[in-house]
Design a protein around this motif. Structure first.
Motif, PDB file in Angstrom:
ATOM      1  N   SER A  21      -0.135  16.249  39.555  1.00 36.50           N
ATOM      2  CA  SER A  21      -1.328  17.029  39.243  1.00 36.50           C
ATOM      3  C   SER A  21      -1.635  17.850  40.488  1.00 36.50           C
ATOM      4  N   GLY A 115      -8.588  13.385  28.920  1.00 36.27           N
ATOM      5  CA  GLY A 115      -9.763  14.223  28.705  1.00 36.27           C
ATOM      6  C   GLY A 115      -9.388  15.560  28.096  1.00 36.27           C
ATOM      7  N   THR A 116      -8.205  16.065  28.492  1.00 39.08           N
ATOM      8  CA  THR A 116      -7.722  17.332  27.939  1.00 39.08           C
ATOM      9  C   THR A 116      -7.547  17.232  26.424  1.00 39.08           C
ATOM     10  N   TYR A 142     -14.804  22.672  34.087  1.00 40.44           N
ATOM     11  CA  TYR A 142     -13.397  22.426  33.802  1.00 40.44           C
ATOM     12  C   TYR A 142     -13.326  21.413  32.674  1.00 40.44           C
ATOM     13  N   ASN A 209     -16.935  19.927  38.625  1.00 34.22           N
ATOM     14  CA  ASN A 209     -15.689  20.628  38.946  1.00 34.22           C
ATOM     15  C   ASN A 209     -15.895  21.936  39.695  1.00 34.22           C
ATOM     16  N   ASP A 237     -19.227  17.683  27.450  1.00 31.12           N
ATOM     17  CA  ASP A 237     -17.994  17.149  28.036  1.00 31.12           C
ATOM     18  C   ASP A 237     -18.409  16.112  29.083  1.00 31.12           C
ATOM     19  N   LYS A 265     -11.684   8.986  31.704  1.00 31.87           N
ATOM     20  CA  LYS A 265     -11.888   8.335  33.002  1.00 31.87           C
ATOM     21  C   LYS A 265     -12.474   6.922  32.913  1.00 31.87           C
ATOM     22  N   GLU A 397     -15.001  19.767  44.176  1.00 33.72           N
ATOM     23  CA  GLU A 397     -14.959  18.516  43.415  1.00 33.72           C
ATOM     24  C   GLU A 397     -16.202  17.713  43.789  1.00 33.72           C
TER      25      GLU A 397
HETATM   26  C1  LIG Z   1     -15.232  17.372  32.958  1.00 36.72           C
HETATM   27  C2  LIG Z   1     -13.763  17.177  32.724  1.00 36.72           C
HETATM   28  N1  LIG Z   1     -13.268  17.344  31.469  1.00 36.72           N
HETATM   29  C3  LIG Z   1     -11.952  17.176  31.220  1.00 36.72           C
HETATM   30  C4  LIG Z   1     -11.065  16.838  32.232  1.00 36.72           C
HETATM   31  C5  LIG Z   1      -9.604  16.660  31.880  1.00 36.72           C
HETATM   32  O1  LIG Z   1      -9.313  15.282  31.821  1.00 36.72           O
HETATM   33  P1  LIG Z   1      -7.783  14.805  32.032  1.00 36.72           P
HETATM   34  O2  LIG Z   1      -6.943  15.575  31.040  1.00 36.72           O
HETATM   35  O3  LIG Z   1      -7.405  15.132  33.475  1.00 36.72           O
HETATM   36  O4  LIG Z   1      -7.835  13.303  31.754  1.00 36.72           O
HETATM   37  C6  LIG Z   1     -11.523  16.651  33.549  1.00 36.72           C
HETATM   38  C7  LIG Z   1     -10.533  16.297  34.640  1.00 36.72           C
HETATM   39  N2  LIG Z   1     -11.075  16.189  35.963  1.00 36.72           N
HETATM   40  C8  LIG Z   1     -10.154  16.496  37.028  1.00 36.72           C
HETATM   41  C9  LIG Z   1     -10.881  16.443  38.374  1.00 36.72           C
HETATM   42  N3  LIG Z   1     -12.257  16.745  38.361  1.00 36.72           N
HETATM   43  C10 LIG Z   1      -8.968  15.586  37.017  1.00 36.72           C
HETATM   44  C11 LIG Z   1      -8.137  15.578  38.268  1.00 36.72           C
HETATM   45  C12 LIG Z   1      -6.839  16.298  38.102  1.00 36.72           C
HETATM   46  O5  LIG Z   1      -6.803  17.342  37.410  1.00 36.72           O
HETATM   47  O6  LIG Z   1      -5.849  15.819  38.677  1.00 36.72           O
HETATM   48  C13 LIG Z   1     -12.895  16.825  33.793  1.00 36.72           C
HETATM   49  O7  LIG Z   1     -13.402  16.672  35.044  1.00 36.72           O
END
Ligand SMILES: Cc1ncc(COP(=O)(O)O)c(CN[C@@H](CN)CCC(=O)O)c1O
Length: 422
Positions: A21, A115-116, A142, A209, A237, A265, A397
């Motif tokens: 990442s 989360g994505t 983000y 973010n 979100d 998370k 962050e």
């Molecule tokens: C508010 C929010 N929504 C969605 C996501 C995406 O979640 P993931 O796909 O990384 O599990 C995130 C992911 N956060 C980042 C850092 N703030 C993950 C770290 C990274 O991308 O390595 C988020 O903060």
């Protein structure tokens, strides 16, 4: 050569940038990444045997601290029964019940693996449910790397300074309406222009973010009102804020109920997880009851569910107010120490999060966050890391504190800050 450097050289030959990442490459703080061997409570140990007080916490999942015994035991016991069934299991039901009980806006939930996945599906669901295509997101927010969101994301992406990453067709972001965070007037203007075409607003109900940026008074309430006025859905979100801002997330803390919520998370206790949930009449539209498709091999994975259940069981009885008070006092002191060195610095804090912004103004939106002195943050990061304090490898962050952080950890961190020179 240090073991971390040796591993980094090997990794760069195998993975883009030597990482899985981008933010982990530590590019914006001009450091090599540290290779972590173990985490224990608030402390990380590297492959070189060096220890660090951790304010990243895996970017948010480790609210209990690393290797909490209840979570580790739950993972071990579940994994012994196989790591994946591809079929319903008890743990999925139990975690779903805990999420529904905790989150005011969640009548039903669907587990996914990141989360994505959660946010991309929530957007698809909002579009399918309303029959509309446009949506509003906020610059500096983000929501993961789903194509429609990569018009001006915050975390990581801002670090890479790519205005709209190659590979995303322009058609994919033509319906993405960008608005400054905390700017209700700009939201209303978008609805006046496009109101009957807007499926939803997706918002970080406390931004994590672009650095930590809480909502200004009335902002979330205003989003709720405008969505109701135009028949659009409000998506919170809560991938970061869920079970961190309170046990019921931001929606419980601020008393504003979204139509859909995305999570991640913390609800996986560190294991790969995401979830989306909301009002029953909306969630009923999701396959197989409805015709809006989403699927996933490891959705509801038993080991992930076990880790999440164990985590929420501890959090259910945790004293969030006490942790918030300790973090508020710590962040105030840390800010005072940095400011005493004659540099421009402001800070935001809420619950167990904080961000020091190297600027002379209070940060409430992305333009202000972007204007912060990144070089100064990099210097702060490097000097703190040299003294055993592990901060986010990007100023945009939020620093994360866990229930495992003690006053001794805070004192050591403050002592390290006293030694920093600019
Ligand atoms: C508010 C929010 N929504 C969605 C996501 C995406 O979640 P993931 O796909 O990384 O599990 C995130 C992911 N956060 C980042 C850092 N703030 C993950 C770290 C990274 O991308 O390595 C988020 O903060």
């Amino acid at each position: 050569m240090e073991r971390s450097s040796e591993l980094y050289a090997r990794a760069k030959d195998l993975m883009p940038g030597g990482v899985n990442s981008p933010i982990r490459a530590c590019l914006s703080v001009e450091c090599e990444p540290l290779f972590i061997k173990k985490g224990d409570g608030a402390v990380l140990t590297t492959e070189d045997g060096k220890t660090y007080i951790d304010y990243v916490e895996g970017w948010g999942p480790m609210l209990l601290g690393h290797a909490h015994p209840d979570v580790t035991k739950a993972i071990q016991e579940s994994a012994a029964n196989s790591a994946c069934f591809g079929a319903p299991c008890l743990a999925e039901v139990e975690l779903a019940e805990m999420i529904v009980d905790a989150m005011p806006g969640v009548d039903m939930v669907r587990m996914v693996s990141s989360g994505t996945e959660a946010t991309m599906t929530a957007l698809r669901l909002a579009r399918g449910y309303t029959g509309r295509n446009k949506f509003i997101k906020f610059t500096g927010n983000y929501h993961g790397h789903g194509d429609p969101f990569l018009a001006a994301a915050g975390s990581g992406f801002a670090d890479l300074a790519i205005p709209g990453t190659p590979g995303v067709p322009s058609g994919t972001v033509q319906d993405t309406l960008l608005v400054p965070y905390n700017d209700l007037e700009a939201v209303r203007k978008q609805f006046e222009t496009n109101g009957d075409e807007i499926a939803c607003i997706i918002v970080e109900p406390t931004a994590g973010n672009m650095g930590l940026v809480p909502p200004v008074e009335g902002f979330l309430e205003g989003l709720r009102e405008v969505c109701d006025q135009y028949g659009a859905l409000l998506i919170f979100d809560e991938v970061i804020t869920g079970f961190r801002l309170s046990y019921g997330g931001a929606q419980k803390r601020f008393g504003v109920t979204p139509d859909l919520t995305t999570l991640g998370k913390v609800i996986g206790g560190g294991m790969p997880v995401g979830a989306y949930g909301g009002k029953r009449e909306i969630m009923d539209r999701v396959a197989p009851t409805g015709n809006i498709f989403q699927a996933g091999t490891n959705s509801g994975n038993p080991v992930v569910m076990a880790a999440g259940i164990a985590t929420l069981k501890v959090l259910r009885d945790a004293d969030y107010d006490a942790l918030e008070a300790r973090v508020a006092a710590f962040a105030k002191e840390l800010h005072a120490i940095i400011a005493s060195k004659g540099v421009d610095v402001t800070y935001n804090t809420i619950a167990s999060m904080f961000t020091m912004f190297f600027t002379n103004e209070k940060v409430t939106h992305f333009d202000q966050a972007k204007a912060c002195n990144a070089k100064m943050y990099a210097s702060f990061y490097q000097q703190m890391r040299a003294q055993g304090v592990y901060l986010a490898s990007l100023g945009l962050e939020a620093a994360m504190v866990s229930f495992a952080h003690t006053d001794e950890h805070f004192e050591k961190t403050l002592e390290a800050a006293r030694n920093v020179t600019f």
